[in-house]
Design a protein around this motif. Structure first.
Motif, short mmCIF file in Angstrom:
data_model
loop_
_atom_site.label_atom_id
_atom_site.label_comp_id
_atom_site.label_asym_id
_atom_site.label_seq_id
_atom_site.Cartn_x
_atom_site.Cartn_y
_atom_site.Cartn_z
N GLN A 1 9.71 -16.18 108.27
CA GLN A 1 9.29 -14.83 107.94
C GLN A 1 7.89 -14.80 107.33
O GLN A 1 7.26 -13.75 107.26
N GLN A 2 7.41 -15.96 106.89
CA GLN A 2 6.07 -16.00 106.33
C GLN A 2 5.03 -15.73 107.40
O GLN A 2 5.14 -16.21 108.51
N ASP A 3 4.04 -14.95 107.03
CA ASP A 3 2.94 -14.72 107.95
C ASP A 3 1.92 -15.83 107.80
O ASP A 3 1.83 -16.47 106.75
N THR B 1 4.61 -15.75 100.42
CA THR B 1 4.46 -14.62 101.36
C THR B 1 3.54 -14.96 102.53
O THR B 1 3.79 -14.52 103.65
N GLU C 1 -0.67 -8.31 102.18
CA GLU C 1 0.71 -7.84 102.36
C GLU C 1 0.73 -6.37 102.80
O GLU C 1 1.56 -5.99 103.64
N LYS D 1 4.01 -5.41 104.49
CA LYS D 1 5.07 -5.96 103.63
C LYS D 1 4.99 -5.40 102.20
O LYS D 1 5.72 -5.83 101.32
N ARG D 2 4.06 -4.52 102.00
CA ARG D 2 3.92 -3.92 100.68
C ARG D 2 3.60 -2.43 100.86
O ARG D 2 2.71 -2.08 101.64
N SER D 3 4.34 -1.59 100.15
CA SER D 3 4.10 -0.15 100.28
C SER D 3 2.89 0.22 99.42
O SER D 3 2.51 -0.51 98.50
#
Lengths: 339, 587
Positions: free
Chosen positions: A23-25, A53, A308, A313-315
């Motif tokens: 799942q890591q980019d 992350t 992210e 992956k981050r709002s």
């Protein structure tokens, strides 16, 4: 029939498991020169924030744009790369990098060296994280003004010759480097604006400690007792200068109070920028008056949060930085002195 | 069906000759070795060539870029110095000093054509003398506006820019930058313009060897061509441009106008230009092609050699074997005198020797079988000949006794002398073959004896073609038939026995005919069966003759029986022509 269904089920499980693990980019982190202590430290901080992350592949361009170009392409070759984090060697060449990234559709975050605004505007997925160089010059000037009594018309004992003019040596980074130009210019500008009279000598030392150390030799011979303040574009050059000055008899405990401090006769205020560990050590020992911290820690955090955010992956609610003009994150400089 | 097909496949496989097998095996081995080694060699060669091209091109590229960047750095140093000096002194107070500093650069440095400082209105403050024509347009020139818009950086411009200097009208490279200066104690903003002789850049590029079609292009940040140096055709230039624009930057192999090239696109630091170095590697790439051709030639050459060698080897092996086979075929036809003389491989020679000794052995065995058979036949024949005599002798002796009892001395004399002649011919010095003449007189003696014994109940006559008198035939073949005719044909009426001999084809035929009732077909068959030995009968005469005929004259010799009821019965002996020759062969 049953066997086949089992097989598909196992395949599905393996797929889910591997997709969970993976799942890591992936991101490429390209440094203009890893022997630069500020950049070295910066990269460590980015890696720390990225842990968990982002999987980083780090490259050292050794101050060669040719090498950097190869590395940028190499980082994106074969393996899936989701993002590039680039500290360019030549900030003016960034347009080529941005054009290429736009073609590859892989977002890019620049740091430390700011591309031209028009280049960054070439593509919406090109970003810059950094500090405004002007601010560092301003803070340096304010620090010195305070030291000199905060009154432009009545300088205190740090105006060693008492002529009401501040004789300043500016240690300049690489000419043409945005930060070097801006910092050197801005610090003088602020003095002038506040009504101080300042006489400057600009010495180019290309960001390097060694060059500053060597160049100080001539300067001390020619202007040794005239210099009242040294304004360095970065800590490394300030450290180089201090080292040379110590060898020439500066910074000794003349009043015998057991420490190096501004009350010693041969103490001259030297201020740097960046806030690298060695500089902080020198401040604590009293050799370096202060530094303006180019807050690489916060910038590293900003880079990873921005990564992210870009990768979804981050709002935006979770995002602790302001994204200016959809492309910039500005991180404030901080003053660091013994007080 | 399946089985059948399998069989044919097997047969097809088995049908290859030794030569073909050797040929296929050698070609197969050679092919595999050549393909494997050839492809390994070519791949590694090709990789090495590619690596070499890449390393070489990159090395050249970094050297060129390094040279240019050094040059640009030196120019920027000059510009920085001019900028720095301008910010230190007031143009009003130190005009001469500053002007001197400006002009000294153009004098010392060959490549610096002119240096200017303009104020924001486009008015010249310092520097070389302006040519009259261009003064008005300065404020709106892009180099001027760019410098003011984006300060802190040096702006490089070169597209068809002409020098502003009065001394020169050549094309120049412009470096412009916003700069501060002092006029009457006031800080003012201006624009520095440094003109560079474009010759310097061209000379830098000329020093490098980029191959026959190699060239260097300079592109600005709008992908516009600034300079194209080196050798190129318009088409190559166009393609190089397109490739460079598409790729932005990087190093890669490409084809420009069907020539192999290695392209390096590098942003030239501080200039916002990109230097595109197109290295002609076609010759090196051709080496790859040449290597491929050489490999193919080696490949074909090896195949030809392999085929030739395998054909020769297979000939050397298979020829003696073919020879051997032909000889064996003639042996198959029955020629046991065939000797095989084969030269060639040791094995085949040994094989032929073995074959020869086998043939010798077979011939020896066959000869001994023939001899054995001959001996056996001789013995059998003797036995058969000897069978005749006792019956007749008993009967004749009986009739002589009977004649003597009745005082028929005349007849006794006749009978005894006939008997003597009869036996002389029967014995005939141990010969098995006698002339027809002797055979006839033998029968004639016999008939003389029998006529006396049967009281002249029959008549007999001879119809012999004189031509056959001297032919030799097996002896004692007619007498048993005549005996038969007397025994079975003589009834109450006066009968006639006719003995004929004539040429039959190339051979001889004898007929013994007796008049009488004749016999039926059933009886004829019965006689045939007795003759052929399928039925045992006490009368051995006829069978004896038959056996002897077959034994000596073979299948074509025969005894035929025909009969007309109430008329006559005929026994016909056929001795075929070729068997007459066999008279010479002594049993």
């Amino acid at each position: 029939m049953k066997n086949r269904r089992n097989f598909i089920f196992v395949c599905l499980c393996i797929f889910l498991l591997t997709s969970c693990v993976d799942q890591q980019d992936h991101a490429g982190l390209i440094l203009y020169k890893s022997t630069d202590p500020f950049i070295y430290n910066f990269a460590r901080q980015i890696e720390t924030y990225a842990d968990g992350t982002l999987e980083l592949e780090v490259f050292d361009s050794k101050n060669s744009q040719i090498l950097q170009n190869e590395q940028i392409l190499e980082a994106q070759l074969g393996e899936v790369t989701d993002l590039m984090i680039i500290n360019p060697v030549d900030r003016l060449s960034s347009y080529a990098i941005i054009n290429k990234q736009r073609e590859l559709e892989i977002p890019v975050i620049f740091f430390n060296r700011e591309p031209l605004q028009k280049d960054l505007a070439l593509w919406e997925d090109a970003y810059y994280v950094g500090a405004k160089a002007e601010q560092s010059g301003q803070l340096q000037a304010e620090l010195i003004m305070e030291l000199f009594g905060s009154n432009p018309y009545e300088l205190n004992e740090h105006d060693r010759n008492g002529d009401g003019v501040i004789q300043a040596l500016i240690l300049k980074g690489e000419p043409g480097h945005q930060d070097a130009e801006i910092r050197s210019e801005e610090v003088v500008k602020v003095f002038n604006k506040q009504g101080y009279t300042i006489d400057t000598l600009v010495e180019v030392a290309n960001w390097e400690r060694g060059q500053a150390y060597e160049n100080m030799d001539d300067i001390l011979q020619d202007y040794g007792n005239q210099i009242e303040v040294i304004l360095s574009n970065n800590d490394a050059m300030a450290i180089g200068a201090i080292q040379r000055m110590r060898e020439s008899g500066f910074f000794t405990d003349t009043n015998g109070n057991g420490q190096i401090d501004p009350s010693d006769e041969n103490w001259i205020p030297v201020v740097g920028i960046d806030g690298i560990a060695e500089a902080v050590g020198l401040i604590k020992e009293g050799f370096l008056y202060g530094t303006v911290i180019n807050d690489s820690d916060v910038q590293a955090q900003a880079i990873i949060e921005l990564s992210e955010f870009i990768l979804g992956k981050r709002s935006s609610a979770d995002f602790s930085f302001e994204l200016v003009a959809d492309s910039y994150i500005w991180v404030d400089y901080k003053v660091f002195t013994l007080e | 069906m399946g089985c059948h097909r399998e069989n044919t496949v097997k047969r097809f496989k088995a049908n290859f000759s030794i030569g073909q097998n050797i040929l296929f095996a050698i070609i197969g081995i050679v092919l595999v070795i050549l393909i494997v080694t050839g492809s390994i060699f070519y791949t590694s060669f090709s990789f090495r060539t590619d690596d070499l091209i890449e390393a070489q091109s990159r090395e050249i590229n970094s050297q060129i870029v390094y040279n240019f960047e050094n040059y640009i750095n030196s120019i920027i140093e000059t510009a920085s110095y001019i900028q720095y000096i301008s910010s230190l002194y007031d143009v009003e107070d130190s005009y001469e000093f500053l002007q001197d500093k400006y002009l000294v650069n153009t004098e010392i440095k060959k490549d610096v054509a002119a240096v200017f400082l303009f104020n924001t209105e486009g008015k010249k403050i310092l520097g070389n003398e302006l040519s009259s024509s261009t003064r008005s347009s300065i404020k709106t020139s892009s180099w001027f506006m760019n410098a003011l818009n984006e300060d802190l950086i040096y702006h490089f411009q070169a597209k068809g820019e002409k020098s502003l200097s009065a001394d020169s009208n050549e094309e120049v490279i412009i470096i412009s930058r916003a700069a501060e200066y002092y006029e009457n104690g006031q800080e003012k903003l201006g624009v520095i313009r440094i003109e560079l002789n474009s010759q310097a850049i061209i000379e830098l590029a000329e020093k490098t060897n980029l191959g026959s079609s190699g060239h260097i292009l300079f592109l600005d940040d709008d992908d516009e061509l600034i300079y194209a140096l080196g050798s190129y055709t318009p088409n190559q230039l166009k393609m190089s441009m397109e490739t460079a624009i598409d790729n932005h930057y990087g190093s890669f192999s490409t084809r420009i106008d069907s020539k192999a090239m290695y392209m390096n696109i590098t942003p030239l630091s501080r200039t916002r230009w990109r230097i595109v170095i197109v290295h002609d590697v076609d010759e090196t790439a051709q080496a790859k092609k040449r290597m491929l051709i050489i490999l193919i030639l080696i490949f074909l050459g090896s195949i030809i050699i392999a085929v030739t060698v395998s054909v020769i080897i297979s000939r050397r092996i298979s020829h003696p074997i073919y020879h051997l086979r032909e000889k064996m075929a003639s042996v198959e036809q029955g020629d046991f005198h065939a000797k095989v003389h084969v030269s060639g491989q040791k094995e085949v020679v040994q094989l032929s020797h073995t074959f020869n000794s086998m043939i010798d052995r077979i011939r020896y065995l066959m000869d001994s079988v023939v001899n054995e058979q001959r001996e056996k036949r001789k013995t059998e024949l003797r036995a058969l000949q000897n069978q005749i005599n006792p019956h007749f002798l008993y009967n004749t002796l009986d009739s002589i006794i009977w004649l003597a009892e009745h005082d028929r001395s005349e007849d006794v004399i006749t009978t005894v002398s006939a008997l003597a002649r009869f036996f002389r011919i029967s014995i005939s010095g141990g010969e098995s073959f006698i002339t027809v003449n002797d055979e006839i007189s033998h029968v004639s003696n016999y008939l003389t004896i029998q006529k006396i014994r049967y009281q002249k109940k029959f008549e007999y006559l001879f119809e012999i073609d004189p031509e056959i008198y001297e032919d030799k035939v097996m002896k004692l073949i007619l007498q048993p038939l005549v005996e038969n005719a007397i025994n079975y044909g003589i009834g109450d009426e006066q009968e006639t026995i006719t003995i004929r001999g004539y040429r039959f084809g190339e051979g001889v035929a004898f007929e013994v005919e007796n008049t009488g009732y004749g016999i039926t077909h059933e009886q004829i068959s019965h006689i045939y069966e007795i003759m052929h030995g399928t039925i045992k009968a006490s009368s051995v005469g006829l069978r004896n003759v038959y056996l002897r005929l077959k034994l000596y004259y073979g299948a074509t010799a025969d005894i035929l029986i025909s009969s007309e009821l109430d008329a006559s019965t005929t026994f016909k002996i056929i001795i075929p022509s070729e068997l007459l020759q066999k008279q010479e062969v002594r049993p």
